[in-house]
Design a protein around this motif. Sequence first.
Motif, mmCIF file in Angstrom:
data_model
loop_
_atom_site.group_PDB
_atom_site.id
_atom_site.type_symbol
_atom_site.label_atom_id
_atom_site.label_comp_id
_atom_site.label_asym_id
_atom_site.label_seq_id
_atom_site.Cartn_x
_atom_site.Cartn_y
_atom_site.Cartn_z
ATOM 1 N N PRO A 1 0.804 -1.223 0.000
ATOM 2 C CA PRO A 1 0.000 0.000 0.000
ATOM 3 C C PRO A 1 0.833 1.268 0.000
ATOM 4 N N ASP A 2 2.093 1.189 0.404
ATOM 5 C CA ASP A 2 2.914 2.396 0.497
ATOM 6 C C ASP A 2 4.329 2.181 -0.021
ATOM 7 N N LEU A 3 4.481 1.260 -0.982
ATOM 8 C CA LEU A 3 5.817 0.956 -1.493
ATOM 9 C C LEU A 3 5.703 0.505 -2.934
ATOM 10 N N ALA A 4 6.594 1.008 -3.790
ATOM 11 C CA ALA A 4 6.537 0.643 -5.203
ATOM 12 C C ALA A 4 7.935 0.568 -5.798
ATOM 13 N N LEU A 5 8.086 -0.359 -6.741
ATOM 14 C CA LEU A 5 9.296 -0.495 -7.537
ATOM 15 C C LEU A 5 9.068 0.203 -8.870
ATOM 16 N N HIS A 6 9.954 1.130 -9.221
ATOM 17 C CA HIS A 6 9.857 1.865 -10.484
ATOM 18 C C HIS A 6 10.985 1.428 -11.403
ATOM 19 N N LEU A 7 10.639 0.972 -12.609
ATOM 20 C CA LEU A 7 11.629 0.658 -13.621
ATOM 21 C C LEU A 7 11.787 1.868 -14.529
ATOM 22 N N HIS A 8 13.004 2.379 -14.600
ATOM 23 C CA HIS A 8 13.283 3.578 -15.394
ATOM 24 C C HIS A 8 13.514 3.161 -16.841
#
Length: 221
Positions: free
Chosen positions: A174-181
């Motif tokens: 709910p409060d954490l995400a992995l971002h792929l650039h």
Amino acid sequence: MAVVHHTTLRPTKPELLARWLPTRPWYRGGPAPEPTTVGGFRLDDPAGEVGIEFIVLTEESGPEPAVHLVPLTYRGAPLDGADDDAALVGTLEHGVLGKRWVYDGSHDPVLVSRLLALIEGRTEAQDQNTTGTPDRDVSREYSGTAAPLPGAADVLAPGTVTDDGEGTVVALGPDLALHLHRDPREPLPEGTIGHVEGSWRGADGSRERGVFATIRRGGAS
């Protein structure tokens, strides 16, 4: 340990990606891409079943030269629930291993869990082209809590992967995400608690460096 086979691929990875890239909202090239591999690294699957590769591509068919990060997984059988156009890049014939299903790694729980392990420092990047050789050029940092990040069994529930014009976001909670650039030339965002950096070959032959992935608080927004 993953074994890198130097063998024939039909179609080749650039040919396979040329068909798939224009379907992605983050793609910044033209309608008929001719991608060139200029960098990347691999990660090991502890189970030895899934090939994991991060490829950096350049593409010059659009109005401006583009650089894209494409994480791929290679499997000997289809991945359950990942047969849509966003997840499945296509299939190829490997000269040693036979038919392989190729997936956008953001949709593959094995790649996501191993990338999180890399960010935490629980595994290390491997050379893209040589078996059993760590890639010391890839760096990572993590300033989160001591609690481990989610494992493969805890990520990639339905609806957790989002593609848009900025890149790909994998919701880890709910409060954490992995971002792929998808464009690794973009700067490190504020609020980042973990990231992976690497380099690739620039147009003039020099090494360019950028951010491949970040972990951020605030979910997938």
